[in-house]
Design an enzyme around this catalytic site. Structure first.
Site, PDB file in Angstrom:
ATOM      1  CG  ASP A   9      -1.706   1.214   1.410  1.00  0.00           C
ATOM      2  OD1 ASP A   9      -2.349   1.626   0.440  1.00  0.00           O
ATOM      3  OD2 ASP A   9      -1.681   1.786   2.516  1.00  0.00           O
ATOM      4  CG  ASP A  11      -1.473   7.712   0.435  1.00  0.00           C
ATOM      5  OD1 ASP A  11      -0.380   7.607  -0.161  1.00  0.00           O
ATOM      6  OD2 ASP A  11      -2.407   8.410   0.010  1.00  0.00           O
TER       7      ASP A  11
END
Length: 400
Positions: A9, A11
């Site tokens: 991922d 953020d």
């Protein structure tokens, strides 16, 4: 050969999640993240970033802004001897205000789209790979593609069934220490080597539809086309010899066997010189119920073959599990009595997968996906046989 990789991922995992980070000035790396990525690079583990960017659909920033942020991250990583091998992002959201991006997408986590795309681009074995992120959508992605989920972030937000770490650096230490360990560290019950679908609950039919189509495409890609060719050769040979072809299946597979009789008799005959003899053993309820009542349901197909089949005939057995006793008995009898056999299977394949002369196997654990793929394979076999008996001009001018 396919290899293990890491899907990250963005953020909240690599950079601080400030909410819709769409400009370079808002990028701030989480301490230790760059060094962790460099460690994965050093170990030869491919690294992909898979990130939802609904800010595009919501009109907060544009596609080019996302690319600029990723270019900036790449430059900062390069200064520290690290790199991302593949960037993937989903700009779509069903509630978006920018018309071009206001729709559901199977690429949006927890949908499987970006995970499957990463596997194809980097030649990854997803069952041996990790998905690392700070939210339920990342864990959902891992489950939807059969990868190993690792959570990073505050412990109070962690899924108790998933291995949890304070940050990416700690998660990468765990990956490097356990990458050759086949034992599941997440505690999640999932079939090894294939994805579970659905792996989580969907709230919208359009989102489920997109994910279903992605899973159907993935499953169809697991079919060994050499086995399809072998099945086609068996059928062409049988039809040319005027041998009989019998089909059988239970439940949804029975409907495929019945439909097969239609397409391999009526469909194959259109525009060709073939008059095929194809019979479904699943269609006569009077005969089925009589055999089942007097002899047992496990004999409903074998008993019919004993009366109607001859050496040189062909049996097509359709079974998602490949374990149904009546299917196994029919294949066993056919093989022992001079028949060639074709099995359409799914899940682990069961005994049927190994018993047949040719096996069209679908690597999926979802009955609908398996049956949809079997139906498509039934159609393509009929259409292949038909067009093989037509001239090129006739093929080009007729509807299939």
């Amino acid at each position: 050969m396919s290899r293990a990789g890491v899907l990250l991922d963005r953020d909240g995992t690599i950079i601080i999640d400030r909410g819709y980070v769409g400009s370079v000035d808002r990028v701030e790396f989480i301490p230790g993240a760059i060094a962790a990525i460099a460690a994965l690079n050093e170990a030869g583990i491919p690294v992909a970033v898979v990130t939802n960017q609904a800010g595009v659909a919501r009109g907060y920033y544009g596609i080019e802004d996302v690319h600029l942020v990723h270019k900036h991250i790449d430059e900062e990583l390069a200064r520290r001897g690290a790199r991302i091998d593949l960037w993937l992002f989903c700009p779509y959201h069903a509630d978006g205000v920018v018309q071009a991006f206001a729709r559901a997408s199977a690429d949006r986590k927890p949908g499987p789209g970006m995970g499957l795309a990463a596997a194809q681009a980097l030649d990854l074995d997803l069952s041996a790979s990790w998905v690392v992120g700070d939210s339920a959508t990342d864990i959902g992605l891992a489950k939807s593609v059969g990868a190993r989920p690792l959570y990073v972030g505050p412990p109070n937000s962690a899924d108790p069934t998933v291995a949890s770490f304070p940050d990416l650096a700690a998660a990468v230490e765990h990956i490097l220490a356990s990458r050759n360990d086949p034992v599941e560290e997440s505690g999640v019950d999932r079939p090894v080597g294939r994805s579970r679908f659905p792996a989580y609950r969907f709230d919208r039919a359009d989102e489920y539809g997109g994910a279903y189509v992605s899973e159907l495409s993935r499953a169809f890609g697991t079919v060994d086309l050499a086995q399809v060719a072998r099945a086609a050769d068996i059928l062409v040979d049988a039809y040319q010899r005027d041998a009989a072809v019998f089909a059988c299946g239970n439940g949804g597979s029975a409907s495929i066997a019945n439909h097969l009789q239609c397409d391999h008799v009526k469909g194959v005959r259109n525009g060709t010189d073939l008059t095929t003899r194809v019979f479904s053993l699943s269609t006569n309820v009077e005969l089925l119920s009589a055999i089942a009542n007097d002899l047992g349901y496990d004999q409903v197909f074998e008993y019919q073959l004993q009366s109607m089949a001859r050496p040189g005939d062909v049996l097509i057995a359709v079974s998602s599990s490949g374990r149904s006793p009546n299917i196994v008995r029919a294949l066993d009898w056919a093989g022992a009595n001079g028949m060639r056999t074709i099995a359409l299977t799914g899940f682990e394949g069961g005994p049927a997968r190994a018993m047949a002369t040719a096996t069209v196997h679908v690597d999926s654990t979802n009955y609908g996906i398996v049956e949809d793929t079997h139906q498509a394979c039934m159609h393509l076999l009929a259409q292949y046989v038909r067009q093989s008996r037509m001239t090129a001009d006739a093929v080009a001018s007729q509807t299939f």
